[in-house]
Write a protein that holds these residues in place. Structure first.
Motif, short mmCIF file in Angstrom:
data_model
loop_
_atom_site.label_atom_id
_atom_site.label_comp_id
_atom_site.label_asym_id
_atom_site.label_seq_id
_atom_site.Cartn_x
_atom_site.Cartn_y
_atom_site.Cartn_z
N ARG A 32 -3.06 -2.24 -13.15
CA ARG A 32 -2.75 -0.96 -12.54
C ARG A 32 -3.47 -0.76 -11.22
O ARG A 32 -4.58 -1.23 -11.03
CB ARG A 32 -3.11 0.19 -13.48
CG ARG A 32 -2.16 0.37 -14.63
CD ARG A 32 -2.64 1.47 -15.55
NE ARG A 32 -1.65 1.85 -16.53
CZ ARG A 32 -1.39 1.18 -17.63
NH1 ARG A 32 -2.05 0.06 -17.88
NH2 ARG A 32 -0.48 1.61 -18.47
N SER A 33 -2.84 -0.01 -10.35
CA SER A 33 -3.53 0.53 -9.20
C SER A 33 -4.43 1.66 -9.69
O SER A 33 -4.16 2.28 -10.71
CB SER A 33 -2.53 1.10 -8.19
OG SER A 33 -1.63 0.11 -7.77
N GLY A 35 -7.14 5.05 -8.51
CA GLY A 35 -7.40 5.98 -7.42
C GLY A 35 -8.34 7.10 -7.81
O GLY A 35 -8.68 7.27 -8.97
N ALA A 50 -7.07 5.30 -2.90
CA ALA A 50 -6.44 4.44 -3.90
C ALA A 50 -6.68 2.99 -3.55
O ALA A 50 -6.88 2.64 -2.38
CB ALA A 50 -4.95 4.72 -4.00
N ASN A 52 -5.18 -1.05 -4.72
CA ASN A 52 -4.14 -1.72 -5.50
C ASN A 52 -4.75 -2.61 -6.58
O ASN A 52 -5.98 -2.77 -6.67
CB ASN A 52 -3.19 -2.48 -4.59
CG ASN A 52 -3.76 -3.80 -4.09
OD1 ASN A 52 -4.97 -3.93 -3.93
ND2 ASN A 52 -2.89 -4.77 -3.87
N SER A 99 -2.57 4.03 -12.26
CA SER A 99 -1.15 4.20 -11.95
C SER A 99 -0.40 2.88 -12.06
O SER A 99 -0.91 1.83 -11.67
CB SER A 99 -0.99 4.77 -10.54
OG SER A 99 0.38 4.84 -10.18
N TRP A 102 2.50 2.14 -6.67
CA TRP A 102 1.70 1.91 -5.46
C TRP A 102 2.40 2.54 -4.27
O TRP A 102 3.61 2.76 -4.28
CB TRP A 102 1.49 0.41 -5.22
CG TRP A 102 0.64 0.14 -4.03
CD1 TRP A 102 1.00 -0.48 -2.87
CD2 TRP A 102 -0.72 0.55 -3.84
NE1 TRP A 102 -0.05 -0.49 -2.00
CE2 TRP A 102 -1.12 0.14 -2.56
CE3 TRP A 102 -1.64 1.23 -4.65
CZ2 TRP A 102 -2.40 0.36 -2.05
CZ3 TRP A 102 -2.91 1.46 -4.15
CH2 TRP A 102 -3.28 1.04 -2.86
N TYR A 105 4.70 5.65 -4.45
CA TYR A 105 4.94 5.81 -5.88
C TYR A 105 3.64 5.91 -6.67
O TYR A 105 3.67 5.99 -7.90
CB TYR A 105 5.75 4.64 -6.42
CG TYR A 105 7.10 4.51 -5.75
CD1 TYR A 105 7.31 3.54 -4.76
CD2 TYR A 105 8.15 5.34 -6.08
CE1 TYR A 105 8.52 3.43 -4.12
CE2 TYR A 105 9.37 5.24 -5.44
CZ TYR A 105 9.55 4.28 -4.47
OH TYR A 105 10.76 4.17 -3.83
N PHE A 106 2.49 5.93 -5.96
CA PHE A 106 1.22 5.89 -6.67
C PHE A 106 1.05 7.13 -7.57
O PHE A 106 0.79 7.02 -8.76
CB PHE A 106 0.06 5.79 -5.70
CG PHE A 106 -1.28 5.81 -6.38
CD1 PHE A 106 -2.03 6.99 -6.44
CD2 PHE A 106 -1.79 4.68 -6.98
CE1 PHE A 106 -3.25 7.01 -7.09
CE2 PHE A 106 -3.02 4.69 -7.63
CZ PHE A 106 -3.74 5.87 -7.69
N THR A 107 1.21 8.31 -6.96
CA THR A 107 0.96 9.53 -7.72
C THR A 107 1.96 9.68 -8.87
O THR A 107 1.58 10.04 -9.99
CB THR A 107 1.02 10.75 -6.80
OG1 THR A 107 0.01 10.60 -5.79
CG2 THR A 107 0.76 12.03 -7.57
#
Length: 123
Positions: A32-33, A35, A50, A52, A99, A102, A105-107
């Motif tokens: 997962r990323s 943050g 954040a 990656n 998340s 990335w 699309y991260f949030t």
């Protein structure tokens, strides 16, 4: 059970430094990323930084660029936020997040949150 556990918050003076940590279970961390977000009193939660899954790409909100550094240690399943030159406006509860997404699309891809750690910066 998947967990994200933040630590490292505290009370500091303006100009000081702090390092936040977010410990994750291996299952959460490896693919997962990750943050950091923060929520100041009376304000909405905002994105801070954040990183990656590989740790090679990072991005920051403009207000912390040059002062904060996000990193991750895969061997320790831990993410960090090094915060330098802290300002009173950095006062907030800081949350870590994991998340599946990335970039833009991260949030939307966040599926795990920590419970937060309080950072208070006095002037």
């Amino acid at each position: 059970q998947v967990q994200l556990v933040e630590s490292g918050g505290g009370l500091v003076q303006a100009g000081d430094s702090l390092r936040l940590s977010c410990a994750a279970s291996r299952r959460t961390f490896s693919d997962r990323s990750m943050g950091w977000f923060r929520q100041a009193p009376g304000k909405e939660r905002e994105f801070v930084a954040a990183i990656n899954w590989s740790g090679k790409i990072t991005y920051y909100v403009d207000s912390v660029k040059g002062r904060f550094t996000i990193s991750r240690d895969s061997a320790k399943n831990t993410m960090y936020l090094q915060m330098n030159s802290l300002k009173p406006e950095d006062t907030a509860v800081y949350y870590c997040a994991a998340s599946r997404g990335w970039g833009s699309y991260f949030t939307d891809g966040i599926d795990y949150w920590g419970k937060g750690t309080l950072v208070t910066v006095s002037s």
